[in-house]
Motif scaffolding. Sequence first.
Motif, PDB file in Angstrom:
ATOM      1  N   HIS A  63       7.482 -20.126 -37.955  1.00  0.00           N
ATOM      2  CA  HIS A  63       6.369 -20.645 -38.896  1.00  0.00           C
ATOM      3  C   HIS A  63       5.840 -19.312 -39.491  1.00  0.00           C
ATOM      4  N   ILE A 107      14.555 -21.394 -38.719  1.00  0.00           N
ATOM      5  CA  ILE A 107      13.656 -22.678 -38.826  1.00  0.00           C
ATOM      6  C   ILE A 107      13.959 -23.920 -37.737  1.00  0.00           C
ATOM      7  N   HIS A 109      13.979 -27.049 -37.504  1.00  0.00           N
ATOM      8  CA  HIS A 109      14.920 -28.116 -37.965  1.00  0.00           C
ATOM      9  C   HIS A 109      16.034 -27.715 -38.403  1.00  0.00           C
ATOM     10  N   ASP A 128       5.676 -30.617 -35.597  1.00  0.00           N
ATOM     11  CA  ASP A 128       5.766 -30.297 -37.029  1.00  0.00           C
ATOM     12  C   ASP A 128       6.179 -31.732 -37.617  1.00  0.00           C
ATOM     13  N   HIS A 130       7.929 -32.333 -40.241  1.00  0.00           N
ATOM     14  CA  HIS A 130       9.350 -32.366 -40.720  1.00  0.00           C
ATOM     15  C   HIS A 130      10.328 -32.698 -39.619  1.00  0.00           C
ATOM     16  N   SER A 344      13.052 -23.201 -46.735  1.00  0.00           N
ATOM     17  CA  SER A 344      12.427 -24.472 -45.918  1.00  0.00           C
ATOM     18  C   SER A 344      13.606 -25.459 -45.357  1.00  0.00           C
ATOM     19  N   CYS A 345      13.001 -25.970 -44.398  1.00  0.00           N
ATOM     20  CA  CYS A 345      13.898 -26.821 -43.653  1.00  0.00           C
ATOM     21  C   CYS A 345      14.656 -28.027 -44.452  1.00  0.00           C
ATOM     22  N   CYS A 405      10.112 -19.819 -41.992  1.00  0.00           N
ATOM     23  CA  CYS A 405       9.488 -20.835 -42.975  1.00  0.00           C
ATOM     24  C   CYS A 405       8.848 -20.377 -44.269  1.00  0.00           C
ATOM     25  N   CYS A 408       7.022 -21.924 -47.647  1.00  0.00           N
ATOM     26  CA  CYS A 408       6.979 -23.437 -47.636  1.00  0.00           C
ATOM     27  C   CYS A 408       5.294 -23.709 -47.049  1.00  0.00           C
ATOM     28  N   LEU A 409       4.894 -22.982 -46.365  1.00  0.00           N
ATOM     29  CA  LEU A 409       3.354 -22.979 -45.780  1.00  0.00           C
ATOM     30  C   LEU A 409       2.611 -21.635 -45.829  1.00  0.00           C
ATOM     31  N   ASN A 427       8.833 -28.868 -49.545  1.00  0.00           N
ATOM     32  CA  ASN A 427       8.507 -30.182 -49.391  1.00  0.00           C
ATOM     33  C   ASN A 427       7.045 -30.553 -49.683  1.00  0.00           C
ATOM     34  N   ARG A 433      -0.925 -25.074 -50.746  1.00  0.00           N
ATOM     35  CA  ARG A 433      -0.060 -25.015 -49.922  1.00  0.00           C
ATOM     36  C   ARG A 433       0.683 -23.703 -49.652  1.00  0.00           C
TER      37      ARG A 433
END
Lengths: 468, 199
Positions: A63, A107, A109, A128, A130, A344-345, A405, A408-409, A427, A433
């Motif tokens: 992350h 990541i 996932h 998490d 996701h 991202s995942c 990540c 993504c965040l 996502n 975000r």
Amino acid sequence: MATTLFDKVWDSHVVRHVQDGPDVFFIDRHFIHEVTSPVAFLGLESRGNSVLYPNRTFATADHNTPTMNQHLPVADALSANQLNALERNAKKHGISHWGLGDVNNGIVHVVGPENGITLPGATIVCGDSHTSTHGAFGAIAFGIGTSEVEMVLSTQCIMQSKPKAMRINVNGKLGLGVTPKDVALYIISKQTTSGATGYFVEYAGDVFEDMTMEGRMTVCNLSIEMGARGGMIAPDQKTYDYIAGRAQTPKGADWDKAMKYWETLSTDEGAEFDAEFNYDAADIEPMITYGTNPGMGMGVTKDIPTAESVEGGVDTYRKSLGYMDFHEGDTMIGKKIDFVFLGSCTNGRIEDFRGFCSIVKGRKKADHVTAWLVPGSHKVVDQIKAEGLDKIIEEAGFVLREPGCSACLAMNDDKIPAGKLSVSTSNRNFEGRQGPGSRTLLASPLVAAASAVEGVVTDPRTILNANA
Amino acid sequence: MAYDKFEVLTSTAYPLPIENVDTDQIIPARFLKATERVDFDINFFRDWRYNADGTPKADFPLNQEKYAGSKILVGGRNFGSGSSREHAAWSVYDFGLRCVISSAFADIFKNNCLNVGVLPVQVSAPFADKLFNAIEADPKTEIKVDLPNQTVTLVATGESESFDINLYKKDNMLNGFDDIDYLKNIEGEITEFAANRPF
Ligand code: SF4
């Protein structure tokens, strides 16, 4: 009695049912990362508990990690502190740990399935949301909070009330340029961000049967964005082919024993769902979002709907468009963009990079666009190189970054600046975000690629048709 | 994580009549770098509470003197959507709130609240509107949340609605217990179960 896939997997993991309360639910596999686990370990230690099954928990750093120069010490002191805490806690409690630079790192996932940790019929949790991604293999997988991370560490169980079951059927053939991401964004736009709250979703129909495992992961990943606890797809030959021979997959007699269980994992004819929806593949276009939640999506060629024509409050809708600096009736095609984020995942797997490259090959990135291409794991990087995609990326003026990540965040340095508009394959398009004040358009890798070369929001079909 | 018992709470409330309030607003990701549970009250709704230069936004309810000290937040539909970060529930609790009322909650957020001692109270949409209207008419409007009887009441008018919570979770909240206490007590049953898993 005819039962659903979801019932079969859920019921076989209930240790006991608490009267007028939740189920004591057994967890086969638990992923942890640096952000949501440190406080759980503190709690565990302050109670004097130990980790009950260290070999059922897997740690990876993702992350907070930089996506450039990962060989250097992490510059941000707070991030470094979290990464160290993860490593220290894992080591102390005998948990496997894939830190920065480890060949298995990436990541959470993405690396779970790659390493055969994700299996059909398993229960999988992670701090998490996701985590729903792993449902692509016929697992029940969902996100949990830090208190629950501590529960799993100390008891391998959590207390959960069983969600209701929903089935979403999509049948037919997807058109040119329509990807699994578009299928998911389409479903979410129909369901809204809360339509599946309280449910666990099974995806069924030709469209999902025809999908690759990567595509199924993208769809299940986004289940949470319509409020669902998770989503799953019944395992089939594709699933078994994907997992066979991976590092942690059962082998030999263990495989045969597991296969006996896996072969029971489908919804029986006549099984009843609490809710069921049918969609037609032919109605799905390449999608794009225009607002500040993933339910605010539409076909890329459409105009932004008026406040009165959508469900929900007019004020909330207008506030959202106000943040995006868009207006009711605006056309998305042709809007000038500043950033592109591939990763991202949701869309950081090999198939996503193949799709991106199919568009940018022989073309050039628009000068004013900043593009961040972030693979989901080192294994994805290796495959990109093995297939020569790195050359295409480079020739088109893009740079391949290191896994994580990332934007993504936006916990690391990959933050979209305030006011800038980004086409992102991740996502969430929530306010801020991707960095304070950032504006996000969620879309597929194809839409992202087409927009990156044109410099404006672009329908990838125009390029795909020109290629044909 | 221990928290204070919850029985009956009577308090004024902060109104936040916005739908789909997501956890990235409740606590933005850049404030998730702590390895301990500290300072989450400060960054609660950070970007909606403060301007980029750090000055408070005067029109945001959490900054308004007329609601100060409230222990209840009344939020719009689909409150807490998005991420599983329990930090969002911690920031609610650490800010001094013990109860969030909404006509619909996102699942993970609701679970997280229950695990950290914040009571999520789901009411009907008309009742939520009634609460918003009452608070708008009088910011000193008191709301009584009665966990033993599972009711939420507008003190001034006596208008009331009951809410759902499963008995197990209710018992935990009333006593300040959490799930780990329960699970640790049945460890033998769990290890026996684990021994029979196919993988
Ligand atoms: S890529 Fe984004 S959604 Fe996926 S695990 Fe990382 S932060 Fe969560």
